[in-house]
Design a protein around this motif. Structure first.
Motif, short mmCIF file in Angstrom:
data_model
loop_
_atom_site.label_atom_id
_atom_site.label_comp_id
_atom_site.label_asym_id
_atom_site.label_seq_id
_atom_site.Cartn_x
_atom_site.Cartn_y
_atom_site.Cartn_z
N LYS A 25 0.86 -1.18 0.00
CA LYS A 25 0.00 0.00 0.00
C LYS A 25 0.89 1.23 0.00
N GLU A 29 -0.33 5.72 3.56
CA GLU A 29 -1.34 4.94 4.28
C GLU A 29 -0.70 3.96 5.27
N SER A 30 0.60 4.08 5.48
CA SER A 30 1.33 3.12 6.31
C SER A 30 1.85 3.76 7.59
N ASN A 31 1.78 3.00 8.67
CA ASN A 31 2.26 3.45 9.98
C ASN A 31 3.66 2.92 10.24
N TRP A 68 5.02 9.19 5.88
CA TRP A 68 4.22 8.12 6.50
C TRP A 68 2.93 8.67 7.09
N LYS A 69 1.94 7.80 7.21
CA LYS A 69 0.68 8.17 7.87
C LYS A 69 0.93 8.57 9.31
N ASP A 95 3.27 -1.13 10.33
CA ASP A 95 3.52 -1.60 8.97
C ASP A 95 5.01 -1.72 8.68
#
Length: 222
Positions: A25, A29-31, A68-69, A95
């Motif tokens: 993704k 949208e990634s932590n 990053w998110k 993530d």
């Protein structure tokens, strides 16, 4: 766990595209969790301004500052003093782990002391290492890279991949990191070993190894 082991961070399109593919993704949208511990063990980087630059995303080698998110800080030296329920679920849900350069043996020591080393093989996240953050995943780093001395001595690291890494090949700030030096280093290794420059990364997914490079690298075999 999936590994993206770099010498100089996410600093070209090939490495960036591989990271997005491994995440499955977009980065936005990634932590992420960043680990700065290794920086404190190296005289060139911490605890001076470079640790702050890494954590704040103002680093020269892109990792935390990729958009990053969310980004949290996982300080390994603090983990033994807090309940595991405070940090293990956080690591399991993230993530990606972002691990900067510094001292690989200092990082290895605190990965063991904190319990993170035992947790890593069970994670589904992506592990992104830079320099020492990559070397710590290997079986050993070689005497050439020993700085901080672990309590038990030696140069052994986590053995989560089956090859060793000589980073920063031909780097302008590290005149000793030549291919000839890498050849001498590799002669001491007991398994496969890669010399990689800052435009190169090694991707490992389910044991399959792929070199991603817009620069220079070499594989040494026993």
């Amino acid at each position: 766990m999936k590994f993206l082991l770099t010498s100089g961070g996410i600093n070209n399109k090939s490495i960036h595209d591989a990271l997005v593919d491994m995440l499955g993704k977009p980065i936005a949208e990634s932590n992420a969790l960043c680990i700065p511990t290794e920086m404190y063990g190296h005289p060139w980087v911490g605890p001076r301004v470079k640790a702050w630059q890494f954590i704040s995303g103002k680093e020269e080698n892109p990792m935390v500052g990729l958009g990053w998110k969310s980004v949290g800080v996982l300080e390994l030296t603090a983990l033994p003093s807090i309940d595991e329920n405070r940090w293990i679920p956080l690591v399991q849900e993230t993530d990606v782990l972002l691990v900067s350069g510094g001292d690989a043996l200092y990082l290895c020591h605190w990965m063991h002391q904190s319990g993170l080393a035992d947790l890593l093989p069970s994670l589904n996240s992506v592990y992104v290492g830079m320099s020492a953050g990559s070397m710590v995943m290997t079986p050993k780093i070689g005497e050439y890279f020993v700085g901080w001395d672990p309590p038990g001595g030696g140069d052994e690291t986590l053995r989560l991949v089956d090859f060793s890494i000589f980073p920063h090949l031909d780097h302008e700030m590290l005149p000793g990191n030549t291919m000839a030096a890498a050849e001498r280093w590799a002669a001491e290794m007991q398994g496969p070993a890669y010399a990689i420059d800052d435009q190169t990364a090694i991707k490992v997914v389910d044991g399959a190894v792929e070199v991603l490079s817009e620069g220079n690298w070499r594989l040494f075999t026993p």
